[in-house]
Design an enzyme around this catalytic site. Structure first.
Site, PDB file in Angstrom:
ATOM      1  N   ASP A  63     -72.719  29.372  22.100  1.00 43.04           N
ATOM      2  CA  ASP A  63     -71.941  29.770  20.919  1.00 43.04           C
ATOM      3  C   ASP A  63     -72.891  30.004  19.752  1.00 43.04           C
ATOM      4  OD1 ASP A  63     -69.768  30.291  19.212  1.00 43.04           O
ATOM      5  OD2 ASP A  63     -68.636  28.540  19.876  1.00 43.04           O
ATOM      6  N   HIS A 106     -66.692  31.403  24.372  1.00 39.08           N
ATOM      7  CA  HIS A 106     -65.301  31.756  24.049  1.00 39.08           C
ATOM      8  C   HIS A 106     -65.135  33.247  23.767  1.00 39.08           C
ATOM      9  CE1 HIS A 106     -65.386  31.792  19.514  1.00 39.08           C
ATOM     10  NE2 HIS A 106     -66.316  30.877  19.630  1.00 39.08           N
ATOM     11  N   HIS A 147     -68.031  33.761  10.527  1.00 43.00           N
ATOM     12  CA  HIS A 147     -66.624  33.870  10.118  1.00 43.00           C
ATOM     13  C   HIS A 147     -66.420  34.846   8.958  1.00 43.00           C
ATOM     14  CE1 HIS A 147     -64.682  30.294  12.398  1.00 43.00           C
ATOM     15  NE2 HIS A 147     -65.560  30.940  13.137  1.00 43.00           N
ATOM     16  N   GLU A 151     -60.624  29.127  21.305  1.00 39.48           N
ATOM     17  CA  GLU A 151     -61.624  28.196  20.749  1.00 39.48           C
ATOM     18  C   GLU A 151     -61.443  28.036  19.246  1.00 39.48           C
ATOM     19  OE1 GLU A 151     -65.455  26.840  18.938  1.00 39.48           O
ATOM     20  OE2 GLU A 151     -64.303  28.653  18.545  1.00 39.48           O
ATOM     21  N   GLU A 152     -61.170  29.152  18.584  1.00 37.24           N
ATOM     22  CA  GLU A 152     -61.145  29.155  17.109  1.00 37.24           C
ATOM     23  C   GLU A 152     -59.978  28.358  16.535  1.00 37.24           C
ATOM     24  OE1 GLU A 152     -63.557  30.001  15.400  1.00 37.24           O
ATOM     25  OE2 GLU A 152     -64.686  31.552  16.454  1.00 37.24           O
ATOM     26  N   ASP A 170     -69.374  35.822  16.835  1.00 35.51           N
ATOM     27  CA  ASP A 170     -68.779  34.528  17.195  1.00 35.51           C
ATOM     28  C   ASP A 170     -67.510  34.814  17.995  1.00 35.51           C
ATOM     29  OD1 ASP A 170     -67.732  31.984  17.344  1.00 35.51           O
ATOM     30  OD2 ASP A 170     -67.309  31.792  15.204  1.00 35.51           O
TER      31      ASP A 170
HETATM   32 CO    CO Z   1     -66.041  30.456  15.258  1.00 36.83          CO
HETATM   33 ZN    ZN Z   2     -67.650  30.230  18.126  1.00 38.65          ZN
END
Ligand code: CO
Ligand code: ZN
Length: 331
Positions: A217, A63, A303, A194-195, A164
């Site tokens: 990922d 992603h 994150h 994606e998030e 990420d």
């Molecule tokens: Co993420």
């Molecule tokens: Zn991810």
């Protein structure tokens, strides 16, 4: 690979606003692909090879989007209140710097907090872009921003915002570069949104209609002080996902990944992640169902604006992905 990782992680493209990162990735893959297209939700679909007699149509999903914030209200003094795009951790917000997609920078402050030992709630935080009134504030409701943090090279370990999943994008790009011959029809899909719930991959997996799918990922680790009870750690190789909160990887895909890693003498780790999921979930559940799995890059501080990976894990992930795609797949 480090300049590529720096370029991808220093690009701002929160979910739904992936134009900048899509153009950056397109520039990298243009000369390597047999066909490139962008689907209606903005995912970049890059084909390499055609399906030969023993070949399979394989979808690789990485992603392109990143977590971010979206302005919900601008007050009379020009302070911007916001909501999260994706899983935001309030304890990582105060003092962070952000950059809006339109280029405007800002810093995050908080209301006066009664208890300084607790993380503020999202609604106690605001963005200060240096404005003094609603009129001179260059941010309007609905504008989105990502975290601003420069790429940091610690030698063996690399730190950046949006590892990420720009690290997954970098691994997919380098595997495409390494893939000279393949009996398979490989679709490298750089997905959107994606998030916010694997939305881009849901649409693109339906369109690609693969025989097998893999996400690339990040995953968490258990190797920090008083960390979670998780076997995965930095520097022990890429991880082969067995399970996360949204998917049970197909055992045949897990077996294919492990067999390939052992044959090529690439270190790997077995991964069970108790929270979170990936685009592999969307691939697995598309149409009548697709055998799917995930190649994970172990990452600390996921994150937050400073996500850390191990460079050897990244390089081994490229090797493993290229090895998986270069031979017939017996699933
Ligand atoms: Co993420
Ligand atoms: Zn991810």
């Amino acid at each position: 690979m480090k300049p590529l990782i720096q370029k991808l992680t220093e690009t701002f493209s929160p979910s739904g606003y992936e134009t900048a990162i899509r153009e950056a990735i397109r520039a990298e893959v243009e000369a390597l692909a047999d066909e490139i297209r962008t689907d209606p939700l903005g995912s970049l679909i890059v084909r390499k090879g055609t399906k030969g007699k023993n070949g399979k149509r394989i979808m690789i999903a990485a992603h392109m989007d990143e977590i971010g914030l979206i302005a919900t209200h601008v007050d009379d003094n020009g302070f911007v209140r916001f909501a999260g795009i994706g899983g935001i951790r309030p304890q990582a917000l105060t003092g962070s710097r952000v950059r809006f997609v339109n280029g405007v920078p800002g810093v995050i402050g908080t209301d006066r907090l009664a208890d300084l030992t607790k993380a503020p709630a999202l609604e106690q935080c605001f963005i200060d872009v240096g404005a003094s009134s609603k009129k001179d504030c260059p941010v309007k409701v609905g504008d989105v921003c990502g975290f601003e943090r420069p790429f940091l090279d610690l030698g063996g370990r690399l730190v950046a915002k949006s590892m990420d999943d720009r690290i997954g994008c970098a691994v997919a790009i380098e595997a495409l570069r390494a893939l000279k011959e393949t009996p398979n029809e490989v679709y490298f899909v750089f997905t959107t949104q994606e998030e916010v719930g694997v939305r881009g991959a849901t649409a693109s997996a339906f369109g690609v209609d693969p025989d097998v799918g893999l996400a690339v990922d990040v995953t968490g680790t258990g190797d920090t002080p008083k960390g979670s009870k998780m076997e995965v750690g930095l520097g022990k190789g890429p991880a082969v996902k067995v399970k996360d909160a949204g998917m049970l990887a197909d055992p045949r895909v897990v077996e294919w990944m492990i067999r390939t890693a052992e044959k090529a003498k690439i270190p790997y780790q077995r991964e069970v992640l108790e929270g979170g999921s990936t685009d592999a979930r969307a691939i697995q559940l598309t149409r009548a169902g697709v055998p799917a799995g995930c190649l994970s890059i172990p990452t600390r501080y996921v994150h937050t604006p400073s996500e850390m990976v191990d460079y050897s894990d990244v390089q081994n992930a490229v090797k493993l992905l290229a090895a998986l795609l270069s031979k017939p797949v017996n699933i």
